[in-house]
Design a protein around this motif. Structure first.
Motif, PDB file in Angstrom:
ATOM      1  N   TYR A 239       2.439  10.448 -20.004  1.00 14.85           N
ATOM      2  CA  TYR A 239       2.804   9.678 -21.195  1.00 14.85           C
ATOM      3  C   TYR A 239       1.799   8.546 -21.431  1.00 14.85           C
ATOM      4  O   TYR A 239       1.347   8.328 -22.561  1.00 14.85           O
ATOM      5  N   LEU A 240       1.457   7.864 -20.360  1.00 13.33           N
ATOM      6  CA  LEU A 240       0.525   6.738 -20.502  1.00 13.33           C
ATOM      7  C   LEU A 240      -0.870   7.220 -20.887  1.00 13.33           C
ATOM      8  O   LEU A 240      -1.553   6.587 -21.699  1.00 13.33           O
TER       9      LEU A 240
ATOM     10  N   ALA B 251       0.831  -1.216   0.000  1.00 13.97           N
ATOM     11  CA  ALA B 251       0.000   0.000   0.000  1.00 13.97           C
ATOM     12  C   ALA B 251       0.865   1.266   0.000  1.00 13.97           C
ATOM     13  O   ALA B 251       0.539   2.248  -0.657  1.00 13.97           O
ATOM     14  N   VAL B 252       1.961   1.208   0.733  1.00 13.11           N
ATOM     15  CA  VAL B 252       2.803   2.417   0.852  1.00 13.11           C
ATOM     16  C   VAL B 252       4.076   2.251   0.016  1.00 13.11           C
ATOM     17  O   VAL B 252       4.861   1.333   0.266  1.00 13.11           O
ATOM     18  N   PRO B 253       4.288   3.127  -0.976  1.00 13.75           N
ATOM     19  CA  PRO B 253       5.531   3.047  -1.762  1.00 13.75           C
ATOM     20  C   PRO B 253       6.747   3.262  -0.864  1.00 13.75           C
ATOM     21  O   PRO B 253       6.751   4.165  -0.024  1.00 13.75           O
ATOM     22  N   GLN B 254       7.763   2.415  -1.032  1.00 11.65           N
ATOM     23  CA  GLN B 254       8.920   2.458  -0.134  1.00 11.65           C
ATOM     24  C   GLN B 254      10.076   3.296  -0.670  1.00 11.65           C
ATOM     25  O   GLN B 254      11.023   3.551   0.052  1.00 11.65           O
ATOM     26  N   VAL B 255       9.999   3.676  -1.940  1.00  8.54           N
ATOM     27  CA  VAL B 255      11.125   4.417  -2.498  1.00  8.54           C
ATOM     28  C   VAL B 255      11.124   5.851  -1.959  1.00  8.54           C
ATOM     29  O   VAL B 255      10.046   6.447  -1.771  1.00  8.54           O
ATOM     30  N   LYS B 256      12.332   6.329  -1.671  1.00 15.03           N
ATOM     31  CA  LYS B 256      12.450   7.686  -1.154  1.00 15.03           C
ATOM     32  C   LYS B 256      12.348   8.638  -2.341  1.00 15.03           C
ATOM     33  O   LYS B 256      13.163   8.563  -3.274  1.00 15.03           O
TER      34      LYS B 256
ATOM     35  N   LEU C 124       5.486  10.134 -16.497  1.00 10.56           N
ATOM     36  CA  LEU C 124       5.098   8.772 -16.893  1.00 10.56           C
ATOM     37  C   LEU C 124       3.578   8.642 -16.968  1.00 10.56           C
ATOM     38  O   LEU C 124       3.033   8.056 -17.912  1.00 10.56           O
ATOM     39  N   ARG C 125       2.910   9.203 -15.974  1.00 14.45           N
ATOM     40  CA  ARG C 125       1.434   9.173 -15.989  1.00 14.45           C
ATOM     41  C   ARG C 125       0.905   9.908 -17.214  1.00 14.45           C
ATOM     42  O   ARG C 125       0.015   9.418 -17.911  1.00 14.45           O
TER      43      ARG C 125
ATOM     44  N   THR D 224      12.177  12.419  -8.864  1.00 17.55           N
ATOM     45  CA  THR D 224      11.408  11.175  -9.016  1.00 17.55           C
ATOM     46  C   THR D 224       9.922  11.497  -9.169  1.00 17.55           C
ATOM     47  O   THR D 224       9.232  10.871  -9.970  1.00 17.55           O
TER      48      THR D 224
ATOM     49  N   ALA E 265       9.433  12.593 -12.666  1.00 21.81           N
ATOM     50  CA  ALA E 265       9.506  11.453 -13.598  1.00 21.81           C
ATOM     51  C   ALA E 265       8.203  10.648 -13.569  1.00 21.81           C
ATOM     52  O   ALA E 265       7.676  10.266 -14.616  1.00 21.81           O
ATOM     53  N   LEU E 266       7.680  10.430 -12.363  1.00 14.35           N
ATOM     54  CA  LEU E 266       6.432   9.651 -12.252  1.00 14.35           C
ATOM     55  C   LEU E 266       5.248  10.425 -12.843  1.00 14.35           C
ATOM     56  O   LEU E 266       4.368   9.826 -13.471  1.00 14.35           O
TER      57      LEU E 266
END
Lengths: 425, 69
Positions: free
Chosen positions: B52-53, B32-37, B49-50, B42, B45-46
């Motif tokens: 782009y999709l 449930a919780v994204p772990q990447v800092k 990406l959204r 970032t 970039a995300l």
């Protein structure tokens, strides 16, 4: 005496390193050589037939690009001990996780169908019926995974990789001009006729076949299943570098064959190229057909495993080739479902195989940018990567490569959807 | 016999879907919780990406409607 002692010491050191490499070699070599799958061989055959040796330099550039992308999966797998699907779920949450997983499963399954198309087309040249090809291929693929050891699977896969080298004697049989080949490999230039839409499409197709989403997922999962550690990253890099060298060598030799013999022809498939080569020299045609079958087979064994590993990682099933069927039933069930269903689709009379081939390019375009962007972000996460995170230079190189790949693969996907879009000029 | 088979298959399918949905719910809870800092790069970039999709989906719809025409 000191000289001989030093020489012996160096020999022992190199021999030890070589033996270590033989133990750790596998994921990089296999993924890179399997990258030259049925679709790849078709692309190279068409490139050679259309432009002769003129685009060899472009392939030489693609080698390091493939290396830089795949090298990141070695580090990520060895350090985090997670496959790419699991890594995405863990780092980016379930939304991106499910998106990547479902997109991967769909892309892989459709690509698997194209591999079966390539294999049945290759064997049909030898008058082997499609049902027999599909049955035997599924049987061999089943045998490869059911013997219960990753190591054995890997060595059988490497054996099939060596069959891919069949294009090398084929290229020597057509007596190419070595000087001309070398010149075209090192001097970037446009082919006669300049920059046309057809050239643009073939360049994009070559990029699309060199970097595919399944490769990222496959190599990272293979590194984890093989049990590679942080100390093995160096050997993993060497393995990936050698693999990228072989993939470009094989592609180059395919182009040399079709560029010498079929120059000026419009080649739609590698099967067609093999039939045309048969008319010139039956051994050449046979070699290309064997190579095409092998390419499809290598692609199929890797792609089916990439999906099964990814599903197993996320659902928490046992998902290792080191486990037997009783220990990992869902992993093997998924694997067999994927290969048998893909094989059956090819045998359905009137199945829309051309549409499927087209659809693969479009679906892959939706997954590739996400997989590559996630790869870069994960490789910059100090908490999980520690000292193995990307350096500044690695980031500059990788971000440049990823941006270029995303732009080109998107253009490729759009041109597959709207073939007349780029025909304006 | 017929009713037994019917029950067997219906129950089997029902159980399969129940198990699958339970597993999916468990996976969603686990991740449930994204772990990447994350940092501004970032997140950017995300976001790209959204975008782009969404653009790709729009192009796919465009192709679909072009085919319908």
């Amino acid at each position: 005496m000191n000289f001989w002692a030093n020489l012996f010491y160096k020999y022992r050191r190199w021999w030890k390193a070589f033996k270590m490499y033989l133990i750790l070699a596998g994921p990089g070599l296999i993924v890179m050589i399997a990258d030259n799958d049925a679709g790849g061989i078709t692309t190279y055959a068409a490139t050679g037939a259309k432009y002769g040796y003129h685009l060899l330099w472009f392939l030489v550039i693609l080698g390091p690009i493939a290396y830089y992308v795949q090298e990141m999966t070695v580090r990520l797998g060895a350090v985090t001990k997670r496959g790419h699907a699991e890594a995405i779920f863990f780092a980016f949450g379930s939304f991106w996780g499910w998106f990547s997983l479902l997109d991967l499963i769909l892309t892989d399954w459709l690509t698997l169908i194209t591999e079966f198309i390539g294999m049945t087309a290759a064997m049909s040249i030898f008058h082997v019926p499609g049902w027999l090809t599909v049955t035997v291929v599924c049987g061999i693929m089943g045998f490869m995974v059911l013997q219960g050891r990753y190591w054995t699977w890997e060595k059988i896969a490497i054996l099939f990789c060596t069959v891919n080298l069949i294009y090398i004697p084929a290229a020597f049989m057509v007596h190419p001009s070595v000087g001309n080949v070398l010149k075209n490999c090192v001097v970037p230039h446009l082919p006669p006729g300049g920059f046309t839409n057809e050239l643009f499409f073939l360049l994009m197709a070559n990029v699309g076949t060199t970097i595919a989403p399944w490769m990222v997922f496959f190599q990272q999962s293979a590194v984890v299943d093989k049990g590679m550690q942080e100390k093995d990253i160096g050997m993993g890099r060497l393995d990936t570098a050698l693999g990228s060298l072989f993939t470009i060598l094989i592609a180059t030799f395919v182009i040399i064959v079709t560029g010498t013999v079929l120059r000026g022809m419009n080649i739609e498939s590698a099967g067609q190229a093999a039939i045309e080569l048969m008319k010139t020299n039956k051994y050449l045609g046979t070699f290309l057909a064997i190579g095409l079958f092998d390419a499809g087979f290598l692609g199929a064994i890797c792609i089916s495993l990439a999906s099964s590993w990814a599903f197993g990682e996320v659902f928490g099933w046992a998902h290792s080739l080191n486990k037997n069927v009783k220990e990992a039933p869902w992993f093997y069930a998924f694997y067999f479902f994927a290969i048998i269903s893909a094989g059956v689709v090819v045998l359905i009379p009137g199945a829309p195989l051309v549409l499927i081939t087209l659809f693969v390019q479009v679906i892959a375009v939706t997954l590739l940018p996400a997989a590559l962007v996630f790869l870069i972000i994960l490789l910059n996460d100090e908490a999980s990567m520690g000292k193995y995170k990307n350096t500044l230079w690695q980031n500059i190189i990788n971000i440049t490569i990823v941006t270029a790949i995303i732009a080109l693969s998107t253009a490729y996907g759009i041109s597959a959807l709207f073939p007349n879009l780029f025909k304006g000029s | 016999m017929g009713s037994f088979l019917y029950e067997f298959f219906i129950n089997g399918i029902k159980k399969f879907f129940e198990n699958t949905f339970a597993q999916i719910a468990e996976i969603n809870r686990k991740y449930a919780v994204p772990q990447v800092k994350t940092n501004k790069w970032t997140n950017f970039a995300l976001l790209m990406l959204r975008g782009y999709l969404i653009l790709l989906i729009a192009i796919l719809f465009l192709k679909f409607f072009t085919l319908l025409k």
